[in-house]
Design a protein around this motif. Structure first.
Motif, PDB file in Angstrom:
ATOM      1  N   ALA A 172      -6.627   6.167   5.811  1.00 18.14           N
ATOM      2  CA  ALA A 172      -6.097   6.126   7.183  1.00 18.14           C
ATOM      3  C   ALA A 172      -4.959   5.110   7.307  1.00 18.14           C
ATOM      4  O   ALA A 172      -3.903   5.405   7.888  1.00 18.14           O
ATOM      5  CB  ALA A 172      -7.214   5.790   8.164  1.00 18.14           C
ATOM      6  N   LEU A 173      -5.167   3.929   6.746  1.00 22.11           N
ATOM      7  CA  LEU A 173      -4.122   2.897   6.836  1.00 22.11           C
ATOM      8  C   LEU A 173      -2.905   3.250   5.982  1.00 22.11           C
ATOM      9  O   LEU A 173      -1.770   2.940   6.357  1.00 22.11           O
ATOM     10  CB  LEU A 173      -4.693   1.540   6.421  1.00 22.11           C
ATOM     11  N   ALA A 174      -3.131   3.912   4.847  1.00 19.75           N
ATOM     12  CA  ALA A 174      -2.008   4.340   4.006  1.00 19.75           C
ATOM     13  C   ALA A 174      -1.157   5.393   4.734  1.00 19.75           C
ATOM     14  O   ALA A 174       0.070   5.360   4.680  1.00 19.75           O
ATOM     15  CB  ALA A 174      -2.521   4.888   2.677  1.00 19.75           C
ATOM     16  N   ILE A 175      -1.822   6.315   5.421  1.00 21.36           N
ATOM     17  CA  ILE A 175      -1.086   7.326   6.194  1.00 21.36           C
ATOM     18  C   ILE A 175      -0.274   6.646   7.291  1.00 21.36           C
ATOM     19  O   ILE A 175       0.914   6.962   7.492  1.00 21.36           O
ATOM     20  CB  ILE A 175      -2.066   8.362   6.797  1.00 21.36           C
ATOM     21  N   ARG A 176      -0.878   5.714   7.990  1.00 19.92           N
ATOM     22  CA  ARG A 176      -0.165   5.003   9.062  1.00 19.92           C
ATOM     23  C   ARG A 176       1.005   4.193   8.507  1.00 19.92           C
ATOM     24  O   ARG A 176       2.092   4.156   9.103  1.00 19.92           O
ATOM     25  CB  ARG A 176      -1.129   4.091   9.841  1.00 19.92           C
ATOM     26  N   TYR A 177       0.786   3.549   7.364  1.00 18.62           N
ATOM     27  CA  TYR A 177       1.878   2.801   6.730  1.00 18.62           C
ATOM     28  C   TYR A 177       3.034   3.752   6.432  1.00 18.62           C
ATOM     29  O   TYR A 177       4.198   3.446   6.706  1.00 18.62           O
ATOM     30  CB  TYR A 177       1.394   2.138   5.432  1.00 18.62           C
TER      31      TYR A 177
END
Length: 555
Positions: free
Chosen positions: A344-349
């Motif tokens: 999730a955080l990688a997608i947001r990054y």
């Protein structure tokens, strides 16, 4: 498909191991320093054209020659590769790695105030600020079992469980069942391997005693003729395993693979996440990781990046698909199952730092924090980002067995800018669909080359591999190529172009993927994916031109 599930190799180890499925991280453990080491008909076959070359590739080479010869791209496309790590120093990726324009390298500061210190080429979500990294992880069902067992192991039936806790109890039962099945299978495999190793040691001892040396050729063994029954039995055993295509090296590789499963992936006491020192169940706990985007095992992300962006026409190795492109490296997939929070955080990054396409060559069967990923993919869709995901390598029907992450959200809605990709081989016929590839008339959009693919390996080497992990970047590469020339398209329109331009074979059938049974049924290609088609770069560029010209100039 966690990377250790990606590439399937079947073999039996004599009388001791029959029908076992071997899935090492790459189909060959010893990468070659050049593509000359491989069957040359396999090099770049994924770029060839079904019409012109009679090979079921993507038509990329034809597209460059016939459609793009005098055209310059209008936009540089950024593709975020969420994976195990990428060898960003590979000679075939020179000039292709995204660099954060707002960050000053090596000053230990968060110059762009995005929460990530010195994130020059992306971010690693599997490590800590000291530069230590996680390589191996457990599977998600192991983590669930470890968490839920203390609460639920004393219950004998769902009737004993309070109503509000029953969904969690069902998750506990399913994770326990999966764990016990996998543990039994790999424990039995280890016992078989031990039996085989005992026999191997005995045979090697007898042959070594005969030859008075520890190394000897197959021909030398064949020439043994003796009244010694023990020696002749050893000779017969040695010739038999070689006749089956086995080797000591393949045995040792399989043994290591099985040990990793039992000692790492299925070990309830293995807790490597402690090194990261975050709370993986809290999406607001974001101060973790490091800027090491290579990591301890870039052998999966490197070939993925190579298929999308490897330098074309440099006479070095393979030709990537898209030219005007930058690869953003996001390391979030360990050897084992990824955490929902990291994804999730990688997608947001990726979205926040300008990625146009996100390639996701990973997946798993349980997703306890699916809401984290749902919110992230909704965010990506809202920002006009295309998401491309590998369908998985379990030879299952994704319409029936959910493979996470999924475009279907918890509320039942679907992400419209998402493409799900299965794997195909070079030739039409019975084996056209990869024997390992997941499929699904509703859930898999189309297929792309993913069998006998040659791409990059770390340290300026090359490797041959199988898996939907490599079909996904083929589609990401085609999408990037089209979008670089037609940036007027939205992500949803680009998906429509790719699906509608797919190469169709309406009269063709192929056998259903199946890793267990040799008695496999045949299916129409339209029964295996929504389009029944194969990604086609040439057709996609033609259709994109038509669609953009119909849209007309912006008012």
């Amino acid at each position: 498909m966690n990377p250790s599930h990606h590439h399937f190799l079947r073999f039996s180890l004599g009388l001791f191991l029959t029908g076992a499925t071997f899935s090492p991280a790459l189909a060959q453990d010893n990468p070659a320093p050049s593509v000359a080491a491989f069957d040359q008909s396999l090099v770049n076959w994924h770029n060839l054209d079904p019409t012109k070359d009679q090979v079921q590739g993507t038509g990329v080479t034809r597209a460059y020659k016939e459609l793009l010869a005098n055209k310059k791209p209008k936009k540089t496309i950024v593709v975020a590769v969420i994976d195990s790590g990428i060898d960003i120093f590979h000679e075939e990726l020179k000039g292709k790695i995204w660099t954060n324009p707002k960050e000053v390298a090596g000053n230990g500061q968060d110059d762009d105030q995005n929460g990530y210190v010195d994130d020059i080429h992306g971010w690693g979500f599997l490590g800590n600020a000291k530069g230590e990294n996680v390589r191996y992880e457990t599977y998600e069902y192991v983590r669930l079992l470890r968490k839920l067992a203390p609460t639920y192991q004393s219950f004998n039936s769902i009737k004993e469980v309070p109503l509000a806790q029953q969904p969690e109890y069902k998750t506990y039962l399913l994770s326990k069942k999966t764990y016990e099945k996998e543990l039994a299978k790999h424990t039995a495999t280890r016992a078989s391997l031990q039996s085989f190793e005992n026999a191997l040691t005995t045979v090697q001892g007898i042959l070594g005693e005969h030859f008075k040396v520890t190394t000897y050729t197959l021909d030398q063994v064949k020439q043994i003729s003796s009244a010694d029954e023990r020696l002749m039995a050893a000779r017969a055993w040695w010739l038999d395993i070689h006749a089956k295509g086995l080797s000591v090296a393949s045995f040792l590789e399989y043994k290591e693979h099985t040990d990793t499963y039992l000692d790492k992936h299925l070990n309830l006491n293995f807790t490597p996440r402690a090194l990261v020192a975050d709370n993986p169940e809290s999406i607001t706990d974001t101060k973790y990781g490091n800027n090491d985007v290579v990591g301890p095992r870039p052998n999966h992300g490197t070939p993925v990046a190579g298929l999308i962006a490897g330098l074309r026409g440099n006479n070095l190795g393979i030709d990537g698909i898209a030219e005007d492109i930058q690869i953003m490296a996001l390391r979030a997939v360990p050897e084992g199952d990824e955490y929902d929070k990291d994804i999730a955080l990688a997608i947001r990054y990726a979205v926040d730092n300008g990625a146009n396409i996100i390639n996701m060559s990973f997946g798993k069967g349980f997703s306890p924090q699916k809401s984290f990923v749902d919110e992230a993919v909704k965010y990506a869709e809202s920002k006009n980002v295309l998401l491309v995901h590998a369908a998985g390598n379990e030879a299952t029907n994704n319409d029936q067995v959910t493979h996470y992450p999924s475009r279907v959200l918890l509320d039942g809605s679907q992400i419209k800018s998402w493409i799900e990709v299965g794997a195909t081989s070079r030739k039409l016929g019975q084996e056209f669909i990869g024997v390992f590839s997941n499929y699904g008339k509703q859930t898999v959009d189309l297929f792309a080359p993913g069998v006998d693919i040659i791409s990059l390996a770390p340290e300026n080497k090359y490797n041959k591999m199988d898996g939907t992990s490599f079909s996904s970047p083929v589609v990401s590469g085609v999408a990037a190529l089209v979008w670089s020339h037609y940036p007027e398209l939205t992500a949803v329109e680009l998906k429509e172009v790719i699906l509608k331009s797919a190469t169709l074979h309406p009269k063709e059938t192929a056998t259903y993927p199946n890793l267990e049974s040799k008695d496999r049924k045949r299916a129409k290609l339209t029964d295996l994916s929504a389009t029944g088609g194969l990604v086609n770069a040439y057709g996609a560029l033609v259709l994109a031109e038509k669609m953009v010209s119909q849209k007309g100039p912006k008012s």
